[in-house]
Write a protein that holds these residues in place. Structure first.
Motif, PDB file in Angstrom:
ATOM      1  N   ALA A  26       5.478 -26.546  -0.581  1.00 53.02           N
ATOM      2  CA  ALA A  26       5.142 -25.867  -1.282  1.00 53.02           C
ATOM      3  C   ALA A  26       4.368 -25.745  -1.263  1.00 53.02           C
ATOM      4  N   GLU A  27       3.151 -26.377  -0.779  1.00 53.47           N
ATOM      5  CA  GLU A  27       1.634 -25.422  -0.629  1.00 53.47           C
ATOM      6  C   GLU A  27       1.940 -23.847   0.114  1.00 53.47           C
ATOM      7  N   GLN A  28       2.928 -23.764   1.594  1.00 54.37           N
ATOM      8  CA  GLN A  28       2.957 -22.812   2.076  1.00 54.37           C
ATOM      9  C   GLN A  28       3.781 -21.409   1.195  1.00 54.37           C
ATOM     10  N   VAL A  29       4.842 -22.153   0.142  1.00 57.07           N
ATOM     11  CA  VAL A  29       5.124 -20.992  -0.944  1.00 57.07           C
ATOM     12  C   VAL A  29       3.938 -20.322  -1.225  1.00 57.07           C
ATOM     13  N   ALA A  30       3.714 -22.054  -1.806  1.00 61.55           N
ATOM     14  CA  ALA A  30       2.479 -20.832  -2.788  1.00 61.55           C
ATOM     15  C   ALA A  30       1.459 -19.739  -2.103  1.00 61.55           C
ATOM     16  N   GLU A  31       1.309 -20.318  -0.751  1.00 62.70           N
ATOM     17  CA  GLU A  31       0.358 -18.963   0.243  1.00 62.70           C
ATOM     18  C   GLU A  31       1.043 -17.633   0.300  1.00 62.70           C
ATOM     19  N   ILE A  32       1.702 -18.099   0.374  1.00 70.22           N
ATOM     20  CA  ILE A  32       2.497 -16.635   0.321  1.00 70.22           C
ATOM     21  C   ILE A  32       2.679 -16.105  -0.674  1.00 70.22           C
ATOM     22  N   GLU A  33       3.197 -16.335  -1.790  1.00 68.34           N
ATOM     23  CA  GLU A  33       2.459 -15.256  -3.560  1.00 68.34           C
ATOM     24  C   GLU A  33       1.658 -15.617  -3.376  1.00 68.34           C
ATOM     25  N   ARG A  34       0.886 -15.883  -2.867  1.00 65.19           N
ATOM     26  CA  ARG A  34      -0.898 -15.752  -3.057  1.00 65.19           C
ATOM     27  C   ARG A  34      -1.178 -14.415  -2.285  1.00 65.19           C
ATOM     28  N   ARG A  35      -0.663 -14.481  -0.770  1.00 62.34           N
ATOM     29  CA  ARG A  35      -0.802 -13.299   0.078  1.00 62.34           C
ATOM     30  C   ARG A  35      -0.675 -12.053  -0.065  1.00 62.34           C
ATOM     31  N   VAL A  36       0.958 -12.337  -1.018  1.00 61.27           N
ATOM     32  CA  VAL A  36       1.835 -11.134  -1.285  1.00 61.27           C
ATOM     33  C   VAL A  36       0.762 -10.230  -2.152  1.00 61.27           C
ATOM     34  N   ASN A  37       0.233 -11.102  -3.361  1.00 56.21           N
ATOM     35  CA  ASN A  37      -0.567 -10.431  -4.179  1.00 56.21           C
ATOM     36  C   ASN A  37      -1.386 -10.192  -3.981  1.00 56.21           C
ATOM     37  N   ASP A  38      -2.890 -10.395  -3.687  1.00 51.23           N
ATOM     38  CA  ASP A  38      -3.507  -9.999  -2.712  1.00 51.23           C
ATOM     39  C   ASP A  38      -3.433  -8.707  -1.905  1.00 51.23           C
ATOM     40  N   VAL A  39      -1.754  -8.239  -0.829  1.00 52.33           N
ATOM     41  CA  VAL A  39      -1.868  -6.987  -0.388  1.00 52.33           C
ATOM     42  C   VAL A  39      -1.970  -5.934  -1.699  1.00 52.33           C
ATOM     43  N   ILE A  40      -0.557  -6.109  -2.216  1.00 50.03           N
ATOM     44  CA  ILE A  40      -0.475  -5.474  -3.490  1.00 50.03           C
ATOM     45  C   ILE A  40      -2.213  -4.716  -4.169  1.00 50.03           C
ATOM     46  N   ALA A  41      -2.508  -6.149  -4.655  1.00 52.89           N
ATOM     47  CA  ALA A  41      -4.402  -6.299  -5.297  1.00 52.89           C
ATOM     48  C   ALA A  41      -4.768  -4.999  -5.155  1.00 52.89           C
ATOM     49  N   GLN A  42      -4.637  -4.681  -3.036  1.00 50.48           N
ATOM     50  CA  GLN A  42      -5.558  -3.645  -2.910  1.00 50.48           C
ATOM     51  C   GLN A  42      -5.609  -2.652  -2.997  1.00 50.48           C
ATOM     52  N   HIS A  43      -3.918  -2.126  -4.109  1.00 54.95           N
ATOM     53  CA  HIS A  43      -3.664  -0.692  -3.909  1.00 54.95           C
ATOM     54  C   HIS A  43      -3.540  -0.010  -2.831  1.00 54.95           C
ATOM     55  N   LEU A  44      -2.965  -0.322  -1.718  1.00 53.70           N
ATOM     56  CA  LEU A  44      -3.072   0.419  -0.788  1.00 53.70           C
ATOM     57  C   LEU A  44      -1.707   1.178  -0.914  1.00 53.70           C
ATOM     58  N   PRO A  45      -2.149   2.606  -0.085  1.00 56.29           N
ATOM     59  CA  PRO A  45      -1.222   4.048   0.092  1.00 56.29           C
ATOM     60  C   PRO A  45      -0.078   3.321   0.831  1.00 56.29           C
ATOM     61  N   VAL A  46       1.131   3.394   0.239  1.00 60.65           N
ATOM     62  CA  VAL A  46       2.048   3.512   1.192  1.00 60.65           C
ATOM     63  C   VAL A  46       2.388   5.040   1.507  1.00 60.65           C
ATOM     64  N   THR A  47       2.632   4.915   3.151  1.00 61.97           N
ATOM     65  CA  THR A  47       3.041   6.729   3.607  1.00 61.97           C
ATOM     66  C   THR A  47       3.950   6.604   4.638  1.00 61.97           C
ATOM     67  N   MET A  48       4.971   8.167   4.786  1.00 60.99           N
ATOM     68  CA  MET A  48       5.691   8.330   5.511  1.00 60.99           C
ATOM     69  C   MET A  48       4.815   9.033   6.985  1.00 60.99           C
ATOM     70  N   GLU A  49       5.347   8.547   7.910  1.00 60.35           N
ATOM     71  CA  GLU A  49       5.685   9.586   9.296  1.00 60.35           C
ATOM     72  C   GLU A  49       6.693   9.318   9.838  1.00 60.35           C
ATOM     73  N   TYR A  50       7.084  10.255  10.315  1.00 60.60           N
ATOM     74  CA  TYR A  50       8.186  10.261  11.619  1.00 60.60           C
ATOM     75  C   TYR A  50       8.209  10.582  13.390  1.00 60.60           C
ATOM     76  N   MET A  51       9.072  10.106  13.924  1.00 60.40           N
ATOM     77  CA  MET A  51       8.857   9.777  15.637  1.00 60.40           C
ATOM     78  C   MET A  51       9.964   9.700  15.564  1.00 60.40           C
ATOM     79  N   PRO A  52      10.054  10.382  16.664  1.00 62.85           N
ATOM     80  CA  PRO A  52      11.291   9.838  17.758  1.00 62.85           C
ATOM     81  C   PRO A  52      12.316   8.337  18.417  1.00 62.85           C
TER      82      PRO A  52
END
Length: 160
Positions: A60-86
């Motif tokens: 249960a503690e690990q599940v709570a940590e998963i949720e916390r970490r995902v929300n921490d990343v979301i809260a960073q307001h990171l850009p979502v970008t794309m690139e193309y490669m072979p």
């Protein structure tokens, strides 16, 4: 290279905030448990389900940590970008195990800031601020597969 590469058609329309949250959750699981990205995925507006092969059920503690970490990343307001490669170059950098046999020779790589990058033809938000709050609503462990069901509390218009 200004011309748009020809990519495979996507066979479904995902909900962009949930699909982008899937990328963040996948990378979080890889970092926390050393597992592969989700094996089975079902992404929708109301709830999404992902299955991960794990040798034991997270606590249960690990599940709570998963949720916390995902929300921490979301809260960073990171850009979502794309690139193309072979495809050959992508194979040196990424796991292409889920790629269909008829995949185009050029792949689109979706990046969530510096947190995650992988080949993907789905739809995404342009910034993690558009995702809202990530909530794990249930989990289940059976036969070496750990299922996470999540929902998003979307931001109010003008908040992102």
């Amino acid at each position: 290279m200004n011309e748009q590469p020809q990519l495979n058609e996507h066979n479904k329309q995902e909900f962009p905030p949930a699909h982008t949250a899937e990328h963040i959750l996948n990378q979080t699981m890889v970092r926390m448990f050393g597992c592969e990205r989700s094996r089975h995925t079902h992404i929708e507006r109301k709830k999404s389900k992902l299955d991960y092969p794990l040798p034991t059920c997270p606590t249960a503690e690990q599940v709570a940590e998963i949720e916390r970490r995902v929300n921490d990343v979301i809260a960073q307001h990171l850009p979502v970008t794309m690139e193309y490669m072979p495809q050959e170059e992508a194979a040196r950098r990424y796991d292409l195990g889920k790629l269909p046999e008829d995949a185009s020779p050029t792949l689109r790589i979706v990046r969530v800031g510096d947190y995650d990058a992988c080949p993907c033809i789905g739809t995404h938000v342009t910034n993690t601020a558009e995702i809202g709050r990530f909530r794990i609503s249930s989990t289940r462990y059976a036969d070496g597969m750990f299922r996470i069901v999540f929902r998003l509390d979307l931001p109010e218009q003008g908040e992102a």
